[in-house]
Design a protein around this motif. Structure first.
Motif, PDB file in Angstrom:
ATOM      1  N   LEU A  98       0.830  -1.204   0.000  1.00 59.82           N
ATOM      2  CA  LEU A  98       0.000   0.000   0.000  1.00 59.82           C
ATOM      3  C   LEU A  98       0.870   1.261   0.000  1.00 59.82           C
ATOM      4  O   LEU A  98       0.681   2.157  -0.830  1.00 59.82           O
ATOM      5  CB  LEU A  98      -0.942   0.008   1.211  1.00 59.82           C
ATOM      6  CG  LEU A  98      -1.854   1.227   1.324  1.00 59.82           C
ATOM      7  CD1 LEU A  98      -2.815   1.308   0.144  1.00 59.82           C
ATOM      8  CD2 LEU A  98      -2.640   1.233   2.621  1.00 59.82           C
ATOM      9  N   LEU A 155      -8.762  16.270   2.772  1.00 58.85           N
ATOM     10  CA  LEU A 155      -8.791  14.849   3.134  1.00 58.85           C
ATOM     11  C   LEU A 155      -7.587  14.115   2.572  1.00 58.85           C
ATOM     12  O   LEU A 155      -6.985  13.270   3.237  1.00 58.85           O
ATOM     13  CB  LEU A 155     -10.083  14.198   2.627  1.00 58.85           C
ATOM     14  CG  LEU A 155     -11.357  14.609   3.359  1.00 58.85           C
ATOM     15  CD1 LEU A 155     -12.590  14.210   2.572  1.00 58.85           C
ATOM     16  CD2 LEU A 155     -11.397  13.973   4.733  1.00 58.85           C
ATOM     17  N   GLY A 159      -4.899  12.591   4.960  1.00 62.02           N
ATOM     18  CA  GLY A 159      -4.832  11.128   4.855  1.00 62.02           C
ATOM     19  C   GLY A 159      -3.436  10.675   4.472  1.00 62.02           C
ATOM     20  O   GLY A 159      -2.879   9.756   5.072  1.00 62.02           O
ATOM     21  N   LEU A 163      -0.385   8.224   6.353  1.00 63.75           N
ATOM     22  CA  LEU A 163       0.317   7.093   5.748  1.00 63.75           C
ATOM     23  C   LEU A 163       1.814   7.357   5.589  1.00 63.75           C
ATOM     24  O   LEU A 163       2.633   6.493   5.863  1.00 63.75           O
ATOM     25  CB  LEU A 163      -0.333   6.786   4.389  1.00 63.75           C
ATOM     26  CG  LEU A 163       0.040   5.485   3.692  1.00 63.75           C
ATOM     27  CD1 LEU A 163      -0.173   4.286   4.597  1.00 63.75           C
ATOM     28  CD2 LEU A 163      -0.788   5.322   2.428  1.00 63.75           C
ATOM     29  N   ILE A 257     -14.771   5.225  -0.694  1.00 61.74           N
ATOM     30  CA  ILE A 257     -13.879   5.823   0.310  1.00 61.74           C
ATOM     31  C   ILE A 257     -14.694   6.301   1.510  1.00 61.74           C
ATOM     32  O   ILE A 257     -14.330   6.078   2.664  1.00 61.74           O
ATOM     33  CB  ILE A 257     -13.087   7.001  -0.290  1.00 61.74           C
ATOM     34  CG1 ILE A 257     -12.124   6.491  -1.350  1.00 61.74           C
ATOM     35  CG2 ILE A 257     -12.330   7.756   0.787  1.00 61.74           C
ATOM     36  CD1 ILE A 257     -11.416   7.599  -2.106  1.00 61.74           C
ATOM     37  N   ALA A 258     -15.825   6.935   1.215  1.00 59.53           N
ATOM     38  CA  ALA A 258     -16.652   7.464   2.300  1.00 59.53           C
ATOM     39  C   ALA A 258     -17.178   6.327   3.166  1.00 59.53           C
ATOM     40  O   ALA A 258     -17.143   6.397   4.398  1.00 59.53           O
ATOM     41  CB  ALA A 258     -17.808   8.281   1.736  1.00 59.53           C
ATOM     42  N   LEU A 301      -9.596  -0.230   6.695  1.00 59.49           N
ATOM     43  CA  LEU A 301      -8.458   0.690   6.664  1.00 59.49           C
ATOM     44  C   LEU A 301      -7.656   0.503   5.371  1.00 59.49           C
ATOM     45  O   LEU A 301      -7.278   1.472   4.708  1.00 59.49           O
ATOM     46  CB  LEU A 301      -7.559   0.463   7.884  1.00 59.49           C
ATOM     47  CG  LEU A 301      -6.385   1.436   8.017  1.00 59.49           C
ATOM     48  CD1 LEU A 301      -6.872   2.857   8.176  1.00 59.49           C
ATOM     49  CD2 LEU A 301      -5.484   1.058   9.185  1.00 59.49           C
ATOM     50  N   ALA A 308      -8.374   5.572  -1.826  1.00 62.17           N
ATOM     51  CA  ALA A 308      -7.962   6.976  -1.711  1.00 62.17           C
ATOM     52  C   ALA A 308      -6.782   7.261  -2.637  1.00 62.17           C
ATOM     53  O   ALA A 308      -6.781   8.250  -3.372  1.00 62.17           O
ATOM     54  CB  ALA A 308      -7.592   7.297  -0.264  1.00 62.17           C
TER      55      ALA A 308
END
Ligand code: HEM
Lengths: 363, 200
Positions: A98, A155, A159, A163, A257-258, A301, A308
């Motif tokens: 990821l 976002l 976000g 990460l 995503i939401a 997650l 995303a």
């Protein structure tokens, strides 16, 4: 403690040990020495109680490794699980494919856009500006667009910070400032999410009728949207095929995503993956359908991160072509008034329709 | 330097929960948070076993790997500690932990769950030394290790099911025990906690 335990056994103790030595072999079916040698500290030797070792025991420990739960005197049921292995998978995937895949994807997106810019430059209005404008988006349409755009950017940045921040910003800011920023980012992410969700929903209702695929799109795509050559302008209505792709990426990706984001806001409460996997298994997949609430959240997650990153990669392209990449495009979402020549080149049928002309070429 | 480890002997644990209680009391652990818990398997059936479980202070700990703000770290003795001032309450460490060790004051993730809390192997937090006035600073609890003492849960354990201390000594005790009684179900959780990559 050591001194106390090394004391010589009393007479009573000796009798007990003797008794134990006599009785234990009867109770134990397992082989091996069962008697307690004299003078052994109480940390050693056999404990009290029924110690029958059966095949069940090995099975029980295997089940524990697979994540079975026992009883625990805590209200939280999850506390009954001794070991869960999903965490290792989460870590391996999030910190592995990821993170690295997402990084490459974003880089690739930027590179593609740069290469396109190098190749094509800024796409100009072929006939130049006419000086006459026509309203492309109403105030309401533009409002929704910007609510979505602003919330999306916040976002995405907050976000991505979750990460990648500890590899990028932490060394720059130091631990305290970085933690503070990330905390603020987390609050923003969790609350601004609702503005994004609302704008996706409204935009869907507002524009879906203009984004249904039709035969014109095939034609548009066949000509590469006219993106790769000067003077090529396949006809399009309010939205061309490229814009329709963006629309559906935002609606479907945004929804996904939401939804996974809500699963993360209410951890362990929502369990969509087992049900989804059941359906996928009908078409030949072999995915686990017996997922614990924790596993559902772990998957949420990961899914949230995957979707995303994909959507950010797409939106980088969208932002480019809507601003730097094409002369006259940005006005559509700022003043709402686009130049007539721009409209004629990129949305010929929409312009004609807008002016009440008879539209041909589509069925 | 000694590598600190926990070991719970399932053949000895009698589910008395003294470890849980001792821990809560020693560290003033708030209501709703349990740094240590006892899980009973096959309850009421033949072969029932209980296990006391807390943070195992893993080698190559998954919580450290996933923490977005890098607030979790490992001491030279292998103890996994965290800095509550940096924690943002995202919950990732709980998602990643094999043993369900990290705990939070709030269940929901709206905004924040509050600062994570977990077993410190009785060695306080980043700021706590052995000085008495710092005993409860920052909500980490006492630093018994600095006082030369081992974790209270294990010291209190009446059946000596729960062992804590230098990993080599702990495993020696367990090995001798298993030898003497002829069986042992293995050092529970050790494979998961200590044999991943770096080991030791
Ligand atoms: C629409 C509603 C959304 C909700 C409810 C939501 C919620 C969340 C939550 C709860 C987390 C976990 C971290 C935390 O507690 O803050 C998270 C992480 C994340 N979100 Fe969102 N989010 C939403 C939209 C987005 C969007 C639009 C993007 C990007 C374009 C995004 C990108 C990310 C990323 C990259 C992470 C980090 C994943 C990781 O660390 O593995 N989110 N989100």
């Amino acid at each position: 403690m050591q001194a106390a335990t090394r004391r010589k056994p009393t007479a009573f103790g000796r009798i007990l040990v003797l008794l134990g030595a006599l009785l234990l072999p009867l109770a134990l079916t397992a082989s091996g020495t069962a008697e307690t040698p004299e003078g052994l500290p109480p940390t050693m030797g056999p404990p009290q109680g029924n110690l029958l070792m059966s095949g069940n025991q090995a099975e029980m420990w295997r089940a524990v490794r697979m994540g079975i739960s026992g009883r625990v005197s805590i209200l939280d049921e999850k506390a009954g699980t001794l070991v869960q292995s999903g965490g290792e998978d989460l870590r391996a995937f999030r910190n592995g494919p990821l993170s690295s895949g997402g990084g490459w994807l974003l880089l690739a997106s930027v590179l593609v856009v740069s290469a396109f810019f190098a190749y094509r430059g800024r796409i100009k209005i072929d006939r130049g500006k006419s000086g006459r404008t026509v309203e492309r988006f109403t105030g309401f349409e533009r409002l929704i667009h910007w609510v979505m755009a602003c919330s999306f950017i916040v976002l995405a940045l907050t976000g991505l910070n979750m990460l990648y921040g500890k590899h990028v910003l932490l060394p720059l800011l130091g631990p305290v400032a970085f933690a503070e920023l990330t905390q603020l980012g987390k609050y923003s992410h969790n609350y601004i999410a609702f503005a994004f969700m609302a704008s996706v929903a409204v935009m869907f209702v507002m524009w879906v009728s203009h984004n249904l695929p039709d035969r014109l799109d095939v034609q548009w795509l066949a000509k590469g949207g006219g993106l790769f050559a000067k003077g090529v302008h396949p006809p399009a209505k309010k939205f061309n095929a490229g814009q329709k792709v963006i629309f559906w990426a935002v609606v479907l990706g945004g929804f996904s995503i939401a939804f996974s984001g809500i699963c993360l806001l209410l951890p362990f409460e929502i369990h969509p993956f087992a049900a989804t996997f059941k359906i996928l298994n009908l078409v030949g997949f072999a995915l686990p359908t017996d997922l614990s609430p924790l596993q559902e959240t772990q998957l949420a997650l990961l899914w949230h991160g995957i979707m995303a990153l994909l959507l950010i990669a797409v939106i980088i392209g969208h932002i480019y072509i809507g601003s730097l990449g094409m002369q006259g495009a940005l006005a559509a979402v700022t003043s709402g008034q686009v130049d007539e020549n721009w409209a004629r080149e990129h949305h010929s049928l929409w312009l004609a329709e807008h002016r009440g002309e008879k539209v041909g070429g589509d069925d | 330097m000694a590598r600190m480890k926990f070991l719970c002997d399932a053949e000895r644990c009698i589910n008395c929960n003294a470890c849980t209680t001792a821990c809560k009391n020693e560290h003033d652990v708030p209501w709703g948070i349990n740094r240590r818990r006892v899980v009973t398997l096959n309850e009421g059936k033949p072969g029932e076993r209980s296990i006391s479980v807390a943070c195992m202070h893993c080698s190559d700990a998954p919580c450290i790997a996933v923490c977005p703000v890098d607030c979790i770290y490992q001491t030279e003795q292998g103890v996994v500690l965290h800095n509550k001032d940096l924690c943002i309450g995202c919950g990732y460490c709980f998602y990643a932990c094999p043993f369900g060790a990290p705990q939070y004051p709030q269940a929901s993730n709206f905004g924040s769950r509050g600062k994570m809390d977990k077993c410190t192997f009785c060695s306080g937090g980043p700021e706590t030394s052995h000085r008495p006035e710092e005993v409860s600073k920052g909500g980490y609890g006492r630093n018994r290790l600095a006082e030369g003492k081992l974790p209270l849960c294990a010291e209190m354990c009446s059946t000596k099911a729960l062992l804590a201390g230098d990993g080599d000594e702990v495993s020696n005790i367990y090995r001798e025990r298993a030898l003497v009684r002829g069986f042992g179900s293995g050092a529970w959780g050790w494979g998961q906690a200590y044999q991943m990559k770096s080991g030791s």
